[in-house]
Design an enzyme around this catalytic site. Sequence first.
Site, PDB file in Angstrom:
ATOM      1  N   LYS A 108      -3.834  -5.007 -13.001  1.00 25.59           N
ATOM      2  CA  LYS A 108      -4.420  -6.211 -12.425  1.00 25.59           C
ATOM      3  C   LYS A 108      -5.395  -6.862 -13.415  1.00 25.59           C
ATOM      4  CE  LYS A 108      -4.262  -3.889  -7.898  1.00 25.59           C
ATOM      5  NZ  LYS A 108      -5.019  -3.617  -6.654  1.00 25.59           N
ATOM      6  N   TYR A 126       1.845  -9.464  -1.936  1.00 25.35           N
ATOM      7  CA  TYR A 126       1.032  -8.721  -0.960  1.00 25.35           C
ATOM      8  C   TYR A 126       1.348  -9.100   0.489  1.00 25.35           C
ATOM      9  CZ  TYR A 126      -2.051  -6.423  -4.387  1.00 25.35           C
ATOM     10  OH  TYR A 126      -2.576  -5.628  -5.384  1.00 25.35           O
ATOM     11  N   ASN A 184      -9.678  -2.056  -8.410  1.00 27.41           N
ATOM     12  CA  ASN A 184      -9.098  -0.736  -8.706  1.00 27.41           C
ATOM     13  C   ASN A 184      -7.993  -0.784  -9.764  1.00 27.41           C
ATOM     14  OD1 ASN A 184      -7.073  -1.818  -7.195  1.00 27.41           O
ATOM     15  ND2 ASN A 184      -7.114  -0.271  -5.560  1.00 27.41           N
ATOM     16  N   HIS A 191      -1.753  -1.489  -9.705  1.00 21.76           N
ATOM     17  CA  HIS A 191      -0.900  -1.450  -8.512  1.00 21.76           C
ATOM     18  C   HIS A 191       0.348  -0.636  -8.818  1.00 21.76           C
ATOM     19  CE1 HIS A 191       1.720  -2.746  -5.237  1.00 21.76           C
ATOM     20  NE2 HIS A 191       2.639  -2.879  -6.177  1.00 21.76           N
ATOM     21  N   GLU A 244       9.726  -5.260  -5.119  1.00 23.40           N
ATOM     22  CA  GLU A 244       8.733  -5.732  -6.083  1.00 23.40           C
ATOM     23  C   GLU A 244       9.347  -5.929  -7.467  1.00 23.40           C
ATOM     24  OE1 GLU A 244       4.917  -3.759  -3.720  1.00 23.40           O
ATOM     25  OE2 GLU A 244       5.522  -2.871  -5.626  1.00 23.40           O
TER      26      GLU A 244
END
Length: 155
Positions: free
Chosen positions: A16, A56, A119, A122, A133
């Site tokens: 990310k 998402y 975080n 992913h 995905e």
Amino acid sequence: QEAHAAQMERTFIAIKPDGVQRGLISEIVSRFERKGFKLVGIKIIVPPKDFAQKHYHDLKDRPFFNGLCNFLSSGPVLAMVWEGEGVIRYGRKLIGATDPQNSEPGSIRADLAVVVGRNIIHGSDGPETAKDEIKLWFKAEELVNYTSNAEKWIY
Ligand code: RTP
């Protein structure tokens, strides 16, 4: 030996914007690479907001959905497809629990992140999401089929 007769399992992994901006690309890629997983797709993109919302979509009713999508589209994301036996489940292990405060020491989020909203990485959470995905982020021709030299020593 038999393992590479059929196409092996694949998962979608993304670093990310926080991970990219913090210079953690090589650190993260190297953990997957050293494990013995094979990189079959990689690109860096700034995902538009509507694309982040698609990625998402399962979380659209959560209070953090909007902030999460804004964040994902706020800068470059390193999108990857990794291949190998058990890569979906074990990739999640390498990544660690969603909240870095609960991630096992030694996992990527435990070692490199502090809060759940930042975080850094992913990973697909199961075979269906992995398929979806990979399809959302990559065209078929962007994924490479090849035999790595190391494979005969890994399997
Ligand atoms: P990911 O999809 O990013 O691998 O994360 P995950 O499966 O471990 O967690 P998930 O529940 O799917 O949540 C997706 C991402 O949303 C952010 N999040 N923020 N503010 C919050 O309470 C909160 N909870 C989740 C995290 O960035 C998480 O990775």
